[in-house]
Design a protein around this motif. Structure first.
Motif, PDB file in Angstrom:
ATOM      1  N   LYS A  62       0.827  -1.209   0.000  1.00  0.00           N
ATOM      2  CA  LYS A  62       0.000   0.000   0.000  1.00  0.00           C
ATOM      3  C   LYS A  62       0.858   1.254   0.000  1.00  0.00           C
ATOM      4  O   LYS A  62       0.469   2.284  -0.575  1.00  0.00           O
ATOM      5  CB  LYS A  62      -0.978  -0.004   1.178  1.00  0.00           C
ATOM      6  CG  LYS A  62      -0.368  -0.069   2.553  1.00  0.00           C
ATOM      7  CD  LYS A  62      -1.486  -0.229   3.584  1.00  0.00           C
ATOM      8  CE  LYS A  62      -0.920  -0.382   4.984  1.00  0.00           C
ATOM      9  NZ  LYS A  62      -1.991  -0.595   5.986  1.00  0.00           N
ATOM     10  N   GLY A 107      -7.147   2.396  -5.406  1.00  0.00           N
ATOM     11  CA  GLY A 107      -8.064   2.649  -4.293  1.00  0.00           C
ATOM     12  C   GLY A 107      -8.287   1.431  -3.416  1.00  0.00           C
ATOM     13  O   GLY A 107      -8.386   1.532  -2.200  1.00  0.00           O
ATOM     14  N   SER A 129      -4.652   0.978  -1.286  1.00  0.00           N
ATOM     15  CA  SER A 129      -4.225   1.935  -0.251  1.00  0.00           C
ATOM     16  C   SER A 129      -5.281   2.974   0.106  1.00  0.00           C
ATOM     17  O   SER A 129      -5.093   3.745   1.035  1.00  0.00           O
ATOM     18  CB  SER A 129      -2.965   2.670  -0.732  1.00  0.00           C
ATOM     19  OG  SER A 129      -3.281   3.521  -1.830  1.00  0.00           O
ATOM     20  N   GLY A 130      -6.377   3.005  -0.646  1.00  0.00           N
ATOM     21  CA  GLY A 130      -7.368   4.052  -0.443  1.00  0.00           C
ATOM     22  C   GLY A 130      -7.110   5.255  -1.333  1.00  0.00           C
ATOM     23  O   GLY A 130      -7.919   6.172  -1.386  1.00  0.00           O
ATOM     24  N   CYS A 131      -5.966   5.252  -2.025  1.00  0.00           N
ATOM     25  CA  CYS A 131      -5.590   6.316  -2.957  1.00  0.00           C
ATOM     26  C   CYS A 131      -5.667   7.698  -2.324  1.00  0.00           C
ATOM     27  O   CYS A 131      -6.464   8.537  -2.732  1.00  0.00           O
ATOM     28  CB  CYS A 131      -6.452   6.274  -4.225  1.00  0.00           C
ATOM     29  SG  CYS A 131      -5.868   7.402  -5.533  1.00  0.00           S
ATOM     30  N   HIS A 132      -4.814   7.939  -1.338  1.00  0.00           N
ATOM     31  CA  HIS A 132      -4.705   9.289  -0.790  1.00  0.00           C
ATOM     32  C   HIS A 132      -3.899  10.166  -1.748  1.00  0.00           C
ATOM     33  O   HIS A 132      -4.317  11.266  -2.078  1.00  0.00           O
ATOM     34  CB  HIS A 132      -3.993   9.263   0.566  1.00  0.00           C
ATOM     35  CG  HIS A 132      -4.756   8.556   1.640  1.00  0.00           C
ATOM     36  ND1 HIS A 132      -4.343   8.541   2.951  1.00  0.00           N
ATOM     37  CD2 HIS A 132      -5.898   7.838   1.604  1.00  0.00           C
ATOM     38  CE1 HIS A 132      -5.201   7.844   3.679  1.00  0.00           C
ATOM     39  NE2 HIS A 132      -6.142   7.389   2.875  1.00  0.00           N
ATOM     40  N   THR A 190      -3.962  12.373   3.865  1.00  0.00           N
ATOM     41  CA  THR A 190      -3.510  11.399   4.864  1.00  0.00           C
ATOM     42  C   THR A 190      -3.598  11.975   6.271  1.00  0.00           C
ATOM     43  O   THR A 190      -4.043  11.305   7.204  1.00  0.00           O
ATOM     44  CB  THR A 190      -2.065  10.968   4.566  1.00  0.00           C
ATOM     45  OG1 THR A 190      -2.024  10.322   3.286  1.00  0.00           O
ATOM     46  CG2 THR A 190      -1.549  10.008   5.619  1.00  0.00           C
ATOM     47  N   VAL A 224      -7.273  12.054   7.262  1.00  0.00           N
ATOM     48  CA  VAL A 224      -7.756  10.705   7.573  1.00  0.00           C
ATOM     49  C   VAL A 224      -7.231  10.250   8.938  1.00  0.00           C
ATOM     50  O   VAL A 224      -7.965   9.667   9.732  1.00  0.00           O
ATOM     51  CB  VAL A 224      -7.326   9.722   6.462  1.00  0.00           C
ATOM     52  CG1 VAL A 224      -7.642   8.286   6.862  1.00  0.00           C
ATOM     53  CG2 VAL A 224      -8.028  10.068   5.155  1.00  0.00           C
ATOM     54  N   ARG A 247      -9.128   7.253  11.236  1.00  0.00           N
ATOM     55  CA  ARG A 247      -9.347   6.163  10.280  1.00  0.00           C
ATOM     56  C   ARG A 247      -8.072   5.391   9.944  1.00  0.00           C
ATOM     57  O   ARG A 247      -8.134   4.421   9.184  1.00  0.00           O
ATOM     58  CB  ARG A 247      -9.961   6.705   8.986  1.00  0.00           C
ATOM     59  CG  ARG A 247     -11.292   7.406   9.164  1.00  0.00           C
ATOM     60  CD  ARG A 247     -11.874   7.760   7.811  1.00  0.00           C
ATOM     61  NE  ARG A 247     -13.008   8.669   7.912  1.00  0.00           N
ATOM     62  CZ  ARG A 247     -13.665   9.146   6.873  1.00  0.00           C
ATOM     63  NH1 ARG A 247     -13.303   8.799   5.643  1.00  0.00           N
ATOM     64  NH2 ARG A 247     -14.676   9.977   7.031  1.00  0.00           N
ATOM     65  N   THR A 278     -15.931   9.253   1.402  1.00  0.00           N
ATOM     66  CA  THR A 278     -15.477   7.911   1.789  1.00  0.00           C
ATOM     67  C   THR A 278     -16.015   7.475   3.147  1.00  0.00           C
ATOM     68  O   THR A 278     -15.621   6.421   3.658  1.00  0.00           O
ATOM     69  CB  THR A 278     -13.929   7.867   1.825  1.00  0.00           C
ATOM     70  OG1 THR A 278     -13.443   8.865   2.747  1.00  0.00           O
ATOM     71  CG2 THR A 278     -13.348   8.121   0.448  1.00  0.00           C
ATOM     72  N   ASN A 311     -20.359   5.438  -1.855  1.00  0.00           N
ATOM     73  CA  ASN A 311     -18.920   5.184  -1.753  1.00  0.00           C
ATOM     74  C   ASN A 311     -18.340   4.662  -3.060  1.00  0.00           C
ATOM     75  O   ASN A 311     -17.165   4.854  -3.361  1.00  0.00           O
ATOM     76  CB  ASN A 311     -18.627   4.173  -0.638  1.00  0.00           C
ATOM     77  CG  ASN A 311     -18.594   4.833   0.736  1.00  0.00           C
ATOM     78  OD1 ASN A 311     -18.406   6.042   0.845  1.00  0.00           O
ATOM     79  ND2 ASN A 311     -18.785   4.044   1.767  1.00  0.00           N
TER      80      ASN A 311
END
Length: 226
Positions: free
Chosen positions: A3, A54, A57-60, A66, A69, A74, A147, A155
Motif C-alpha cells: 500500500k 483505491g 491503499s485508499g488512494c490518498h 492522509t 484521515v 481512520r 469515503t 462510496n
C-alpha cells in the motif's frame, strides 16, 4: 509495503500527468483554456488512480488527505507517516521524469507551484497561504465525506466525486498559487524548477497541512456517525 508503494506510484502519476499538462498547455491564469485543461488533467489523474489503487491503499496520494484521515481516526500514526514519506518520494520521481522529458524536448519548467502574477499584480504570501489552506480544507472535506461509512452506496462513486472536486478547486485556485492543495505535488517540481518556486515552497507545505487538519475538525463536528 504494497500500500505504501501504491501511494508512491499514484503520486508519481498525479505529478507526471497533472504538472505535465500544466507544462504542455503553458498554464497561465490569464488563459482560461489552459486553466481548464490543467484542472481536468489533475482531476482525471485522481479518478484514474482512485480506480487503480483505491482498493490497495485508499488512494490518498496527498499528505494533506492522509493527515485528515489520521486525525479523523481512520488510520494509525505509523501508516500515516509511511504514506506521507512514500507520497513525497513518488512526487519527486514524477517530477524527475517530467524534468527529463521537458529538458529533452527543449522546454522549461516542471509545473511547480508559485505565487501568481496577473496583469502585473503578484499574489502576496498571505493570500497564497490562505488560498491553499481553505481550498485544501474544502478538498479534504469532500474526501472525508465521500469515503465515510454513512454515505453508503455512494462510496462506489467516491473516486469520481473526489476527482471532480479537485477540478473545481483548480479552476478557482490556479489564479492564486497554481493550485497545490498537496505538499507532495509541490515538493518534487519545486526541487527541479528552483528559483522562487523553491523559496515559496513552505506555503505549499504549511497551507495544505493546515487545511487538512481543519477539514478533519469540521468533519468531526458534522459527522453523523459520531
Amino acid at each position: 509495503m504494497k500500500k505504501y508503494l501504491a501511494e508512491m506510484v499514484g503520486t508519481m502519476v498525479l505529478v507526471l500527468m497533472g504538472c505535465g499538462a500544466a507544462v504542455s498547455l503553458s498554464c497561465n491564469p490569464a488563459d482560461p483554456a489552459s486553466v481548464v485543461g490543467t484542472a481536468m488533467a489533475f482531476g482525471l489523474s485522481v479518478v484514474a488512480m482512485a480506480y487503480t489503487i483505491g482498493g490497495i491503499s485508499g488512494c490518498h496520494i496527498n499528505p494533506a488527505i492522509t493527515l485528515g484521515v489520521f486525525l479523523s481516526g481512520r488510520m494509525s500514526g505509523k501508516d500515516a507517516a509511511m504514506y506521507i514519506i512514500f507520497q513525497i518520494i513518488g512526487g519527486i520521481i514524477g517530477a524527475a521524469l517530467l524534468y527529463l522529458i521537458t529538458v529533452s524536448a527543449g522546454l522549461t519548467g516542471t509545473g511547480a507551484n508559485d505565487l501568481q502574477i496577473v496583469d502585473g499584480a503578484q499574489v502576496t504570501w498571505l493570500g497564497g497561504l490562505l488560498a491553499e489552506l481553505f481550498f485544501t480544507m474544502v478538498f479534504v472535506l469532500v474526501v472525508l465525506g465521500a469515503t465515510a461509512r454513512t454515505n453508503g452506496a455512494t462510496n462506489n462513486f467516491a473516486g469520481l466525486a473526489i476527482g471532480l472536486a479537485l477540478v473545481l478547486v483548480h479552476l478557482v485556485c490556479i489564479r492564486y498559487t497554481g493550485t497545490s492543495v498537496n505538499p507532495a505535488r509541490s515538493i518534487g517540481p519545486a526541487l527541479f524548477q528552483g528559483g522562487t518556486a523553491l523559496c515559496n515552497l513552505w506555503i505549499f507545505i504549511v497551507g495544505p497541512f493546515a487545511g487538512g487538519a481543519l477539514a478533519a475538525l469540521v468533519w468531526k463536528v458534522i459527522d453523523p456517525d459520531k
